[in-house]
Design a protein around this motif. Structure first.
Motif, PDB file in Angstrom:
ATOM      1  N   ALA A   1      42.943  34.986  45.986  1.00  0.00           N
ATOM      2  CA  ALA A   1      42.099  35.496  44.904  1.00  0.00           C
ATOM      3  C   ALA A   1      40.630  35.132  45.125  1.00  0.00           C
ATOM      4  N   ALA A   2      40.376  34.002  45.783  1.00  0.00           N
ATOM      5  CA  ALA A   2      38.992  33.659  46.130  1.00  0.00           C
ATOM      6  C   ALA A   2      38.436  34.665  47.131  1.00  0.00           C
ATOM      7  N   TYR A   3      39.269  35.079  48.097  1.00  0.00           N
ATOM      8  CA  TYR A   3      38.840  36.121  49.035  1.00  0.00           C
ATOM      9  C   TYR A   3      38.612  37.437  48.311  1.00  0.00           C
ATOM     10  N   ALA A   4      39.519  37.775  47.396  1.00  0.00           N
ATOM     11  CA  ALA A   4      39.395  39.028  46.661  1.00  0.00           C
ATOM     12  C   ALA A   4      38.141  39.031  45.782  1.00  0.00           C
ATOM     13  N   ALA A   5      37.824  37.891  45.179  1.00  0.00           N
ATOM     14  CA  ALA A   5      36.633  37.794  44.337  1.00  0.00           C
ATOM     15  C   ALA A   5      35.361  37.936  45.173  1.00  0.00           C
ATOM     16  N   ARG A   6      35.357  37.385  46.361  1.00  0.00           N
ATOM     17  CA  ARG A   6      34.223  37.570  47.272  1.00  0.00           C
ATOM     18  C   ARG A   6      34.086  39.047  47.647  1.00  0.00           C
ATOM     19  N   HIS A   7      35.203  39.691  47.943  1.00  0.00           N
ATOM     20  CA  HIS A   7      35.205  41.109  48.291  1.00  0.00           C
ATOM     21  C   HIS A   7      34.586  41.937  47.165  1.00  0.00           C
ATOM     22  N   ILE A   8      34.946  41.623  45.932  1.00  0.00           N
ATOM     23  CA  ILE A   8      34.392  42.336  44.784  1.00  0.00           C
ATOM     24  C   ILE A   8      32.896  42.079  44.662  1.00  0.00           C
ATOM     25  N   ALA A   9      32.502  40.804  44.688  1.00  0.00           N
ATOM     26  CA  ALA A   9      31.091  40.455  44.514  1.00  0.00           C
ATOM     27  C   ALA A   9      30.217  41.087  45.595  1.00  0.00           C
TER      28      ALA A   9
ATOM     29  N   LYS B   1      39.322  47.801  36.405  1.00  0.00           N
ATOM     30  CA  LYS B   1      39.949  49.090  36.655  1.00  0.00           C
ATOM     31  C   LYS B   1      39.915  49.454  38.145  1.00  0.00           C
ATOM     32  N   LEU B   2      38.857  49.021  38.849  1.00  0.00           N
ATOM     33  CA  LEU B   2      38.696  49.384  40.260  1.00  0.00           C
ATOM     34  C   LEU B   2      39.548  48.540  41.198  1.00  0.00           C
ATOM     35  N   PHE B   3      39.752  47.273  40.840  1.00  0.00           N
ATOM     36  CA  PHE B   3      40.408  46.332  41.749  1.00  0.00           C
ATOM     37  C   PHE B   3      41.692  45.799  41.116  1.00  0.00           C
ATOM     38  N   ASP B   4      42.818  46.056  41.762  1.00  0.00           N
ATOM     39  CA  ASP B   4      44.106  45.517  41.325  1.00  0.00           C
ATOM     40  C   ASP B   4      44.180  44.059  41.791  1.00  0.00           C
ATOM     41  N   MET B   5      44.173  43.136  40.843  1.00  0.00           N
ATOM     42  CA  MET B   5      44.109  41.715  41.178  1.00  0.00           C
ATOM     43  C   MET B   5      45.454  41.008  41.043  1.00  0.00           C
ATOM     44  N   ARG B   6      46.543  41.784  41.000  1.00  0.00           N
ATOM     45  CA  ARG B   6      47.861  41.144  41.092  1.00  0.00           C
ATOM     46  C   ARG B   6      48.010  40.530  42.488  1.00  0.00           C
ATOM     47  N   PRO B   7      48.653  39.366  42.622  1.00  0.00           N
ATOM     48  CA  PRO B   7      48.738  38.699  43.925  1.00  0.00           C
ATOM     49  C   PRO B   7      49.247  39.578  45.054  1.00  0.00           C
ATOM     50  N   ALA B   8      50.318  40.350  44.821  1.00  0.00           N
ATOM     51  CA  ALA B   8      50.867  41.201  45.878  1.00  0.00           C
ATOM     52  C   ALA B   8      49.881  42.300  46.257  1.00  0.00           C
ATOM     53  N   ALA B   9      49.145  42.825  45.275  1.00  0.00           N
ATOM     54  CA  ALA B   9      48.166  43.877  45.548  1.00  0.00           C
ATOM     55  C   ALA B   9      47.010  43.341  46.385  1.00  0.00           C
ATOM     56  N   ILE B  10      46.591  42.110  46.107  1.00  0.00           N
ATOM     57  CA  ILE B  10      45.534  41.480  46.920  1.00  0.00           C
ATOM     58  C   ILE B  10      46.006  41.314  48.353  1.00  0.00           C
ATOM     59  N   GLU B  11      47.231  40.803  48.505  1.00  0.00           N
ATOM     60  CA  GLU B  11      47.783  40.624  49.861  1.00  0.00           C
ATOM     61  C   GLU B  11      47.771  41.933  50.639  1.00  0.00           C
TER      62      GLU B  11
END
Length: 418
Positions: free
Chosen positions: A287-295, A346-356
């Motif tokens: 999720a830290a990687y995903a948050a960086r991707h979003i930012a 709405k743009l980013f699915d932040m469920r763990p499996a979706a991030i993976e």
């Protein structure tokens, strides 16, 4: 009123980073031979010893000791005088199977309903002040040590370097948060024993850092940032003097003790969770990687010049408990930060499996993250080779640093009418 900001970095030979790299090498090998492996492993390194501990659930079996030795040798700890060598150190493995109590909250009949591997909050940050959307002081600190490592491995212009090193950069900003000059550069580098006296030794190191290392770093930067390197920089080079004893012999190293260096150098925020040795079901990492991707994509799309994204989870729960955005008053769109966060959700699915799945995190991509920062590096596709006396040899083509891709910029521009 002008203000100062400082960030630091450490080399791959720093004892904590040695531990991080061993933990991530173990993770990569487990994922290479079994993508569904659940791994949470820690490493301790000290004089002549490596201790591996943690929890693993995997179908594969590995020679963990040999993997650790290969990492140590690759870093450069190959000589007896370092009091820590991949060929001679002891390696103790205390790794055991993951708790079923934890696993039942993560694994589900449907992969999409995979729960978070732990509770907590994670942050992603991005700023326009560098080309890679990273804080400038941290970016320069990383570059100093990466370049120092290149000089060490070349062994030509500077032949006495040993693997352990640290760097720190202080930058002066104006009232508009624009960098004005580099105020201070600190470099501490481990080195061979000199035949000369300590004063002559230190003078030689200081001269080489200023005249060989720093010019190499400077030319890597855009012209507008090169101007920050003035003649008024205050240098502190090996300020304690001799630095022969270093690495795990000088200080014990542990996985996960350099979380600020791993992320944004003190800018933005940090939720407290370390990365290395954790498979992507652990949202501390994914999720830290995903948050960086979003930012990064938000800043690149022009939503704001600086953005912090926070996401939080409860262990075993699929959906995040919160997603928030802070634009530091630098938003370029006529929306509140809460409204921006609503569109992000709405743009980013932040469920763990979706991030993976989105970031392709169930691949052996983690050793490359374990030194010089997990954020700000260039996405690339590489072929990695893994060998095991129990599983044979395999080659895998993988994408590194997928969270650094600017692949959502167009979607964001459309959503925000930019």
């Amino acid at each position: 009123m002008a203000y100062l900001f400082t960030s630091e970095s450490v080399s791959e030979g720093h004892p904590d980073k040695v531990a991080d790299q061993i933990s991530d090498a173990l993770l990569d090998h487990f994922l290479a031979f079994d993508q569904d492996s659940k791994v949470a492993c820690e490493t301790l390194v000290t004089t002549g010893q490596v201790v591996l501990a943690g929890e693993v659930r995997s179908k594969t079996y590995l020679d963990l000791q040999n993997i650790a030795r290969e990492v140590i040798n690759r870093i450069g700890y190959t000589k007896g005088e370092y009091q820590f060598s991949g060929d001679s150190c002891g390696v103790i493995s205390l790794i055991h199977e993951q708790s079923q109590d934890i696993n039942q909250g993560v694994d589900r009949a449907s992969k999409e309903e995979q729960g978070a591997g732990d509770q907590g909050m994670m942050f992603g940050y991005a700023t326009k002040e560098t080309e890679n959307y990273m804080p400038l002081a941290l970016d320069i600190s990383h570059r100093i040590l990466q370049t120092l490592s290149e000089l060490r491995r070349e062994g030509k212009e500077i032949s006495y370097l040993r693997p352990d090193a640290k760097a720190q950069v202080t930058i002066e900003y104006d009232d508009n948060d624009i960098p004005q000059r580099i105020v201070t550069i600190v470099v501490s580098t481990q080195h061979d024993q000199f035949d000369k006296d300590d004063e002559a030794m230190l003078s030689k190191i200081q001269k080489d850092i200023k005249e060989i290392l720093i010019p190499r770093v400077k030319v890597q930067l855009p012209e507008e940032l090169q101007r920050l390197f003035t003649d008024d920089i205050q240098y502190h080079i090996n300020p304690t003097g001799k630095f022969v004893i270093g690495g795990p012999h000088g200080d014990t190293g542990l996985t996960g003790r350099k979380i600020i260096i791993d992320t944004y150098g003190g800018k933005g925020a940090h939720g407290g969770g370390a990365f290395s040795g954790k498979d992507p079901s652990k949202v501390d990492r994914s999720a830290a990687y995903a948050a960086r991707h979003i930012a990064k994509n938000l800043v690149a799309a022009g939503v704001a010049d600086e953005i912090l994204v926070q996401v939080s989870y409860a262990i075993g729960v699929v959906e995040p408990t919160s997603i928030s955005v802070d634009t530091y008053g630098k938003s370029k769109v006529d929306m509140t930060d809460g409204e921006i966060a609503g569109i992000v959700q709405k743009l980013f699915d932040m469920r763990p499996a979706a991030i993976e799945e989105r970031l392709k995190l169930r691949n052996p991509i983690y050793l490359e993250t374990a030194a010089y920062g997990h954020m700000g590096k260039t996405p690339q596709t590489v072929t990695k080779v893994f060998e095991s006396p129990y599983n044979g040899r395999i080659e895998k083509q993988v994408e590194l640093f997928t969270w650094e891709k600017l692949d959502y910029v167009d979607k964001i521009k459309e959503a925000f009418s930019l």
